[in-house]
Design a protein around this motif. Structure first.
Motif, mmCIF file in Angstrom:
data_model
loop_
_atom_site.group_PDB
_atom_site.id
_atom_site.type_symbol
_atom_site.label_atom_id
_atom_site.label_comp_id
_atom_site.label_asym_id
_atom_site.label_seq_id
_atom_site.Cartn_x
_atom_site.Cartn_y
_atom_site.Cartn_z
ATOM 1 N N HIS A 1 6.444 -17.219 2.766
ATOM 2 C CA HIS A 1 7.175 -17.880 3.869
ATOM 3 C C HIS A 1 6.271 -19.582 3.686
ATOM 4 O O HIS A 1 5.082 -19.615 3.791
ATOM 5 N N PRO A 2 6.911 -20.576 3.936
ATOM 6 C CA PRO A 2 6.260 -21.751 3.607
ATOM 7 C C PRO A 2 5.183 -22.153 5.023
ATOM 8 O O PRO A 2 4.162 -22.970 4.712
ATOM 9 N N LYS A 3 5.418 -21.468 6.055
ATOM 10 C CA LYS A 3 4.246 -21.745 7.190
ATOM 11 C C LYS A 3 3.364 -20.746 7.294
ATOM 12 O O LYS A 3 2.327 -20.978 8.271
ATOM 13 N N VAL A 4 3.395 -19.583 6.569
ATOM 14 C CA VAL A 4 2.350 -18.593 6.504
ATOM 15 C C VAL A 4 1.429 -18.570 5.352
ATOM 16 O O VAL A 4 1.918 -18.997 4.345
ATOM 17 N N SER A 5 0.154 -18.876 5.736
ATOM 18 C CA SER A 5 -0.854 -19.002 4.675
ATOM 19 C C SER A 5 -0.977 -17.832 3.667
ATOM 20 O O SER A 5 -1.411 -18.048 2.388
ATOM 21 N N LYS A 6 -0.722 -16.851 4.139
ATOM 22 C CA LYS A 6 -1.012 -15.587 3.380
ATOM 23 C C LYS A 6 0.498 -15.117 2.877
ATOM 24 O O LYS A 6 1.523 -14.907 3.786
ATOM 25 N N PHE A 7 0.672 -14.408 1.896
ATOM 26 C CA PHE A 7 1.840 -13.608 1.652
ATOM 27 C C PHE A 7 1.647 -12.188 2.131
ATOM 28 O O PHE A 7 0.634 -11.531 2.268
ATOM 29 N N VAL A 8 2.811 -11.400 2.190
ATOM 30 C CA VAL A 8 3.094 -10.012 2.705
ATOM 31 C C VAL A 8 3.463 -9.154 1.621
ATOM 32 O O VAL A 8 4.397 -9.543 1.076
ATOM 33 N N ILE A 9 2.648 -8.112 1.309
ATOM 34 C CA ILE A 9 3.068 -7.196 0.279
ATOM 35 C C ILE A 9 3.370 -5.830 0.938
ATOM 36 O O ILE A 9 2.558 -5.369 1.646
ATOM 37 N N LEU A 10 4.606 -5.540 0.647
ATOM 38 C CA LEU A 10 5.232 -4.027 1.151
ATOM 39 C C LEU A 10 5.081 -3.160 0.157
ATOM 40 O O LEU A 10 5.655 -3.458 -0.901
ATOM 41 N N SER A 11 4.846 -1.879 0.332
ATOM 42 C CA SER A 11 4.894 -0.960 -0.863
ATOM 43 C C SER A 11 5.839 0.272 -0.359
ATOM 44 O O SER A 11 5.434 0.618 0.855
ATOM 45 N N GLY A 12 6.331 0.762 -1.112
ATOM 46 C CA GLY A 12 7.004 1.994 -0.906
ATOM 47 C C GLY A 12 8.579 1.749 -1.067
ATOM 48 O O GLY A 12 9.100 0.696 -1.296
ATOM 49 N N GLN A 13 9.405 2.776 -1.109
ATOM 50 C CA GLN A 13 10.736 2.836 -1.524
ATOM 51 C C GLN A 13 11.377 2.244 -0.151
ATOM 52 O O GLN A 13 10.942 2.494 1.007
ATOM 53 N N LEU A 14 12.669 1.546 -0.416
ATOM 54 C CA LEU A 14 13.445 1.002 0.962
ATOM 55 C C LEU A 14 13.524 2.336 2.102
ATOM 56 O O LEU A 14 13.501 2.083 3.205
ATOM 57 N N GLY A 15 13.768 3.595 1.930
ATOM 58 C CA GLY A 15 13.724 4.573 2.755
ATOM 59 C C GLY A 15 12.431 5.249 3.343
ATOM 60 O O GLY A 15 12.492 6.272 4.149
ATOM 61 N N SER A 16 11.569 4.845 2.710
ATOM 62 C CA SER A 16 10.171 5.594 3.250
ATOM 63 C C SER A 16 9.698 5.170 4.578
ATOM 64 O O SER A 16 9.994 3.940 5.115
ATOM 65 N N ASP A 17 8.935 5.861 5.088
ATOM 66 C CA ASP A 17 8.346 5.705 6.436
ATOM 67 C C ASP A 17 7.331 4.670 6.218
ATOM 68 O O ASP A 17 6.504 4.736 5.343
ATOM 69 N N ALA A 18 7.206 3.615 7.059
ATOM 70 C CA ALA A 18 6.216 2.600 7.112
ATOM 71 C C ALA A 18 4.826 3.219 7.431
ATOM 72 O O ALA A 18 4.841 3.770 8.328
ATOM 73 N N LYS A 19 3.891 2.502 6.846
ATOM 74 C CA LYS A 19 2.501 2.885 7.418
ATOM 75 C C LYS A 19 2.006 2.062 8.634
ATOM 76 O O LYS A 19 2.776 0.882 8.622
ATOM 77 N N HIS A 20 0.997 2.472 9.487
ATOM 78 C CA HIS A 20 0.816 1.586 10.786
ATOM 79 C C HIS A 20 0.194 0.518 10.341
ATOM 80 O O HIS A 20 0.560 -0.890 10.972
ATOM 81 N N TYR A 21 -0.466 0.316 9.295
ATOM 82 C CA TYR A 21 -1.072 -1.163 8.728
ATOM 83 C C TYR A 21 -0.032 -2.173 8.622
ATOM 84 O O TYR A 21 -0.055 -3.369 8.645
ATOM 85 N N GLN A 22 0.967 -1.601 7.716
ATOM 86 C CA GLN A 22 2.233 -2.333 7.286
ATOM 87 C C GLN A 22 2.969 -2.846 8.637
ATOM 88 O O GLN A 22 3.299 -4.169 8.738
ATOM 89 N N GLU A 23 2.985 -2.171 9.552
ATOM 90 C CA GLU A 23 3.647 -2.801 10.756
ATOM 91 C C GLU A 23 2.817 -3.927 11.438
ATOM 92 O O GLU A 23 3.348 -4.918 11.945
#
Length: 65
Positions: A31-53
């Motif tokens: 995102h142009p306003k955000v200094s760091k990028f966001v990396i998400l791992s896992g398949q689309l239907g996988s449950d997200a981890k707490h740290y990802q949230e």
């Protein structure tokens, strides 16, 4: 019940983040306003981890500034 990876992707894209690829099940969002990028791992239907949230929430908040 934990949210799914696809829900986080939808939230990021709604906030203006752009998917710029990745390897395997990893997806990189920038995102142009955000200094760091966001990396998400896992398949689309996988449950997200707490740290990802936490990472996605913080990135969306920073993009609103």
């Amino acid at each position: 019940m934990p949210r799914k990876i696809r829900e986080f992707i939808k939230d990021l894209e709604t906030a203006g983040f752009v998917n710029c690829g990745g390897k395997g099940s990893h997806k990189k969002f920038v995102h142009p306003k955000v200094s760091k990028f966001v990396i998400l791992s896992g398949q689309l239907g996988s449950d997200a981890k707490h740290y990802q949230e936490r990472v996605v929430k913080a990135a969306i908040e920073e993009s609103k500034k």
